[in-house]
Design an enzyme around this catalytic site. Structure first.
Site, short mmCIF file in Angstrom:
data_model
loop_
_atom_site.label_atom_id
_atom_site.label_comp_id
_atom_site.label_asym_id
_atom_site.label_seq_id
_atom_site.Cartn_x
_atom_site.Cartn_y
_atom_site.Cartn_z
N CYS A 95 0.82 -1.21 0.00
CA CYS A 95 0.00 0.00 0.00
C CYS A 95 0.85 1.26 0.00
O CYS A 95 0.33 2.35 -0.15
CB CYS A 95 -0.95 0.00 1.19
N GLU B 184 -6.88 0.89 -7.45
CA GLU B 184 -5.59 0.45 -6.91
C GLU B 184 -5.26 -0.88 -7.58
O GLU B 184 -5.83 -1.92 -7.26
CB GLU B 184 -5.66 0.29 -5.39
#
Length: 518
Positions: free
Chosen positions: A302, A402
């Protein structure tokens, strides 16, 4: 649920009746490794080979209740264990992790796919939090003021919450569990951990070491499964707080369900991290750092840079980024010299390919195509090589999703103002970076950018454990961050005491009025 030998490495994984060819991952409840009675299993496969390594059971309801009950029972004595003693367990844990990093890294690489060097980095960043937990007492101190009124003193304590729980993701099998339970138990809580069903083996090795250092039974427990286990954690009355790292969908659900049931929740969610590249930046250094951050760990972190915003003349560097990215070696994580290992699953690879393809359909240019990489000898692996999309716009799916793979999107910007506006409009706020030689530019960026973690002339850094992991906006749910002093604050609650010891000669005045100080 059948009990196995407590703390014995040879007993950690035994074949289940249903899957004789592979091992069924045991639970760790009340200090004992126990084979599940569950009949539903999740496959644990080596991402480089598709070899079936183990089966993760869906813990039964009875097993989940046993874990929570064991943690609750252990809390009654663990909270009374002196903080200095709790810290000594952390000293022992950090010592064994440091001494046996190679052993844990080999397990981690086999189940998750990342390179051995990256696996060691995963472990080391978790180890740093364990080391921070060794000094937890300084943050657990309360506050005191004497004579807040005549003969009246006020003081506060930080006390543990009780049973806490953690739900960990697949991409950091060691680091994220070590962000969670060491601080929780150092603060006097007990813990129930649910590792990702896809990578449970690293957590089980940590459990083995917890027995080896003599941690009392029930202080840390490990259960397995998917949504039924998550629902149990969100609903069980023994559990007071939940830590989560993972996807937006799961994190939003856990935050909603957990808080609805009166629990504290800290949830780190998804990210879309931008790097703003100014034309005055050190070109060689910047390109290397962009590539390392975007493509390392196969993009499955992340904190990866997934968008490079090339300001002005910096856009001319894109061909050199392509050349540098092309030099990365894609192979199995255990192969020496490997830069990028496989993605976690065939489904993850398929998703990356779909999003990149859709991004091209929506107008992006595929400047570097790593989607059809084949590694000799590992043809079944989930490999995707470095991939670069240029001419990406804010409405492109490759920007809005993402991707969680080794994919870097580039956007051309006329000025720092344009770059800042784009970053600040993005709903995610995990991290960002700027590359420049101008201090005034860097200072303006760090002040104006609406993102919680900022790197200057380096990719987004995961802060050292004396700080905290401070994502903002849609990248976090909850008010208190992971590790650092705010991590310890999450696992404690403040009790304030106001005391008055009466002078024998003085008697309180009889009155129904609110007392005033003085």
């Amino acid at each position: 649920m059948r009990s196995l030998v407590r703390g014995a490495a040879s007993s950690l994984f035994r074949p289940s009746n249903q899957f004789r060819a592979v091992s069924s991952v045991p639970a760790f409840i009340n200090g004992t490794f126990s084979e599940s009675s569950g009949t539903q299993f999740f496959e644990v496969r080596n991402p480089a080979t598709q070899e079936l390594i183990a089966k993760t059971p869906q813990s039964t309801d009875a097993e989940l209740k046993d874990a929570a009950s064991a943690a609750q029972k252990a809390f009654l004595s663990w909270r009374n264990t002196p903080v200095s003693v709790r810290q000594r367990y952390m000293f022992k844990l950090q010592s064994i992790i440091r001494e046996r990093t190679d052993e844990l890294a080999a397990i981690l690489t086999k189940e998750q796919g990342k390179t051995l060097d990256d696996a060691k980095g995963d472990i080391f960043r978790g180890l740093e939090v364990v080391e921070y937990a060794c000094s937890a007492s300084s943050v657990l101190m309360g506050e005191t003021i004497e004579n807040v009124s005549k003969g009246v003193d006020t003081y506060s304590y930080r006390q543990p919450l009780g049973v806490c729980a953690g739900v960990a993701p697949f991409n950091f099998p060691a680091m994220i569990p070590l962000w969670m339970f060491p601080l929780a138990i150092a603060a006097g809580n007990t813990f129930v951990l649910k590792p990702s069903e896809r990578v449970p083996l690293s957590s089980m090795k940590l459990a083995e070491w917890l027995n080896e250092i003599g941690l009392p039974p029930g202080v840390v427990n490990i259960v397995h499964g998917g949504k039924p286990t998550v629902d149990f954690i969100c609903e069980d009355p023994h559990i007071r707080a939940i830590s989560f790292v993972g996807s937006n969908r799961a994190g939003e659900y856990i935050f909603e369900q957990g808080t609805k049931n009166g629990k504290r929740v800290q949830a780190n969610l998804g990210a879309k991290n931008h790097a703003v590249v100014m034309p005055d930046a050190d070109k060689e250094d910047t390109i290397n750092m962009l590539c390392n951050s975007a493509f390392g760990a196969a993009g499955q972190r992340c904190m990866a840079i997934s968008v490079a915003m090339m300001v002005g003349e910096a856009s001319a560097w894109i061909p050199e980024i392509v050349k540098r990215a092309s030099s990365f070696k894609v192979n199995t994580g255990s192969e020496p010299g490997t830069d990028i290992g496989p993605l976690i699953s065939p489904e993850a690879k398929k998703r990356v390919i779909q999003l990149v393809s859709q991004g091209v359909e929506e107008g992006a240019t595929l400047a570097l195509n790593g989607l059809d990489v084949t590694v000799p000898g590992y043809e079944n692996g989930n490999f995707v090589g470095p991939t670069l999309l240029t001419d990406v716009t804010p409405d492109n799916v490759a920007y809005n999703e993402e991707i969680f793979g080794p994919v870097l999107c580039t956007m051309n910007c006329d000025s720092l103002d344009d770059a800042l506006a784009t970053v600040n409009k993005n709903p995610k706020g995990n991290g960002t970076a700027i590359f420049t030689k101008n201090g005034a530019t860097a200072r303006r960026f760090q002040y104006e950018v609406d993102v919680g973690q900022v790197g200057i002339n380096l990719p987004i850094p995961v802060p050292l454990p004396m700080f905290s992991f401070t994502g903002w906006k849609g990248s976090i749910r909850g008010d208190l961050n992971f590790y650092g002093k705010y991590g310890l604050y999450f696992y404690t609650q403040v009790k304030t005491i106001t005391s008055r010891w009466k002078d024998e000669a003085k008697v309180a005045k009889l009155s129904g009025a609110m007392p005033t100080l003085g």
